[in-house]
Design an enzyme around this catalytic site. Structure first.
Site, PDB file in Angstrom:
ATOM      1  N   HIS A  25     -13.754  39.263 -63.674  1.00 27.17           N
ATOM      2  CA  HIS A  25     -14.413  38.114 -64.308  1.00 27.17           C
ATOM      3  C   HIS A  25     -15.922  38.300 -64.148  1.00 27.17           C
ATOM      4  O   HIS A  25     -16.372  38.917 -63.181  1.00 27.17           O
ATOM      5  CB  HIS A  25     -13.951  36.854 -63.564  1.00 27.17           C
ATOM      6  CG  HIS A  25     -14.356  35.554 -64.155  1.00 27.17           C
ATOM      7  ND1 HIS A  25     -15.603  35.018 -63.971  1.00 27.17           N
ATOM      8  CD2 HIS A  25     -13.673  34.668 -64.905  1.00 27.17           C
ATOM      9  CE1 HIS A  25     -15.670  33.841 -64.589  1.00 27.17           C
ATOM     10  NE2 HIS A  25     -14.519  33.608 -65.167  1.00 27.17           N
ATOM     11  N   GLN A  59      -7.501  33.523 -59.569  1.00 23.35           N
ATOM     12  CA  GLN A  59      -6.291  33.380 -60.382  1.00 23.35           C
ATOM     13  C   GLN A  59      -5.031  33.482 -59.532  1.00 23.35           C
ATOM     14  O   GLN A  59      -4.063  32.782 -59.778  1.00 23.35           O
ATOM     15  CB  GLN A  59      -6.240  34.469 -61.467  1.00 23.35           C
ATOM     16  CG  GLN A  59      -7.127  34.208 -62.657  1.00 23.35           C
ATOM     17  CD  GLN A  59      -6.785  32.927 -63.404  1.00 23.35           C
ATOM     18  OE1 GLN A  59      -5.626  32.507 -63.468  1.00 23.35           O
ATOM     19  NE2 GLN A  59      -7.787  32.292 -63.949  1.00 23.35           N
ATOM     20  N   LYS A  80      -8.498  25.477 -60.103  1.00 23.18           N
ATOM     21  CA  LYS A  80      -7.324  26.224 -60.576  1.00 23.18           C
ATOM     22  C   LYS A  80      -6.123  25.955 -59.666  1.00 23.18           C
ATOM     23  O   LYS A  80      -4.991  26.201 -60.055  1.00 23.18           O
ATOM     24  CB  LYS A  80      -7.622  27.716 -60.634  1.00 23.18           C
ATOM     25  CG  LYS A  80      -8.699  28.073 -61.662  1.00 23.18           C
ATOM     26  CD  LYS A  80      -8.834  29.562 -61.841  1.00 23.18           C
ATOM     27  CE  LYS A  80     -10.198  29.959 -62.330  1.00 23.18           C
ATOM     28  NZ  LYS A  80     -10.425  29.712 -63.743  1.00 23.18           N
TER      29      LYS A  80
END
Ligand SMILES: Cc1ncc(COP(=O)(O)O)c(C=O)c1O
Length: 438
Positions: free
Chosen positions: A155, A235, A258
């Site tokens: 990212h 993630q 998240k």
């Protein structure tokens, strides 16, 4: 409400009913827990809403997840009942706010199995954690010709901070490649670790491809060459169990929004000996032990790295979110998501003209794709009219797009509350895209 609920209690009694034990099959295999998705969905108020007159199908979880009622309640209860600043008041509310905030830290420690709360720094997000390590750990000793090693599927938040410190010092960013499926080339990673490598900063799970990186192996290889490792678990942490002691990484970052928690709260884990040796990142209140105009001295860990008033409600909300995840269980969550990812992959692949981007055998929760004749933004706009929320663009991973020769992809990303019926709705919406544009 008893504010002890805000501090460290397990909110698990009702939630544990969201996992049902499957009957034991022949052969005496251990019973596996299966997610009761309908019950899980009932905990997320937003999932009951409609968009453009259609039931919301939320498949943009890699960008941010929705929040269960338990998180909304915990945040509201903090503001309604104990709102005060932390660490600096003798009055009752301040003491309770401090307990609740520090209770959040202990909960994070337990979630990631860190050895001590001194190793848990609250940040704004994963991005801030990476910047902290870049500026406080790497930059002070970075010299011209030194190297920072990342992977080709990072990212932007795990690329740009390193570029900034490299530019300041004359160091070089090196990139471990991925293969055509989107799997990291561990042999190349090992080859690129050299005597000048000052840190390897590697994602645990790609937000653009869904690839799961064998980070235990990454750390083992880097350790054998005395290179410290930062793992970006932004993630991975809401799909897989992440245990910092088992990984033996030097640093790890995660981001609350998240993990079904609030925005504006993130986590940096750092091994205590590393953090002890590092200078502060930001200066201000709370991170000091004493201040004179001649000299200031620093507070103990973890406060040395938490300048200014922290996101108290965020830490409390994150506490509730981690309770929620653990009560359901990452094993059950992960199994459900893997099954749904396989189903979504077959549904998306059945649309004429679709090409999947990211086909690693080790992947989960993300289906990224392009479609002949249809720009990803048009795909996103058409499916949105059907109530289906997916992400389109470069997913803050432009080098990944370049690697696969596409400007952007459409990305459906899955979380614990998604269902096969929702994947079918995505499939119907994509058939419409094909009819209109394909
Ligand atoms: C793999 C990965 N790393 C880092 C981040 C950055 O997270 P945040 O913007 O919350 O700092 C994200 C967010 O999408 C991500 O997917």
């Amino acid at each position: 409400m008893d504010d002890k609920r805000l501090i460290a209690t397990e909110r698990s009694e009702r939630r544990s009913a969201s996992v049902v034990e499957e009957p034991k099959r022949g052969g005496g295999a251990a019973p596996s827990a299966k997610l009761d998705v309908a019950r899980v969905r009932a905990d997320f108020p937003i999932l009951a809403r409609t968009v453009h007159g259609k039931p919301l199908v939320y498949l943009d979880n890699a960008a941010t997840t929705q929040k269960p009622q338990a998180v909304l309640d915990a945040v509201a209860a903090y503001f309604n009942e104990i709102n005060a600043n932390v660490h600096r008041g003798v009055h009752e509310l301040s003491a309770r706010a401090t307990d609740a905030y520090e209770g959040g830290r202990e909960r994070v420690r337990r979630f990631f199995n860190a050895a001590s709360t001194r190793e848990i720094i609250f940040t704004r997000n994963a991005t801030e954690g990476i910047n902290l390590v870049a500026h406080s750990f790497v930059k002070p000793s970075l010299r011209e010709g030194d190297e920072v090693l990342v992977s080709a599927m990072e990212h932007h938040s795990n690329i740009v901070p390193w570029q900034i410190v490299c530019e300041m010092t004359g160091a070089r960013l090196r990139v471990a490649p991925i293969d055509d499926a989107g799997t990291m080339r561990l042999d190349e990673f090992e080859r690129l670790l050299g005597p000048r490598t000052r840190i390897a900063a590697i994602t645990h799970m790609s937000n653009a491809l869904g690839t799961i990186v064998p980070v235990r192996e990454v750390v083992r290889i880097a350790r054998s060459k005395n290179v410290p490792v930062l793992i970006d678990a932004s993630q991975a942490a809401y799909h897989l169990r992440v245990d910092v002691q088992a990984l033996d990484c030097d640093f790890l970052v995660a981001t609350g929004h998240k993990l079904y928690g609030p925005t504006g709260i993130g986590v940096l884990y750092g091994q205590e000996s590393r953090l002890e040796a590092m200078p502060p990142f930001l200066g201000g209140g709370d991170m000091i032990s004493s201040v004179t105009f001649e000299k200031s001295t620093w507070n103990v860990l973890p406060y040395k790295f938490e300048a200014g008033t922290p996101h108290i409600a965020g830490a409390i909300g994150l506490h509730a979110a981690l309770d929620y995840i653990d009560a359901i269980g990452l094993d059950a969550i992960g199994a459900h998501e893997r099954e749904l990812t396989a189903y979504a992959t077959s549904v998306v692949q059945s649309i004429p003209g679709v090409r999947l981007i990211g086909t690693s055998p080790e992947k989960s929760s993300i289906v990224s794709f392009v479609m002949d004749g249809a720009h990803p933004h048009d795909i996103g706009t058409i499916v949105d009219r059907e109530g289906v929320a997916i992400r389109t663009g470069h997913h803050c991973a432009q080098p990944v797009m370049e690697r696969f020769g596409v400007p952007a992809t459409a990305r459906a990303s899955i979380a614990m509350y998604n269902t096969r019926e929702e994947i079918d709705a995505l499939g119907r919406a994509l058939h419409k895209v094909h009819e209109v544009l394909g």
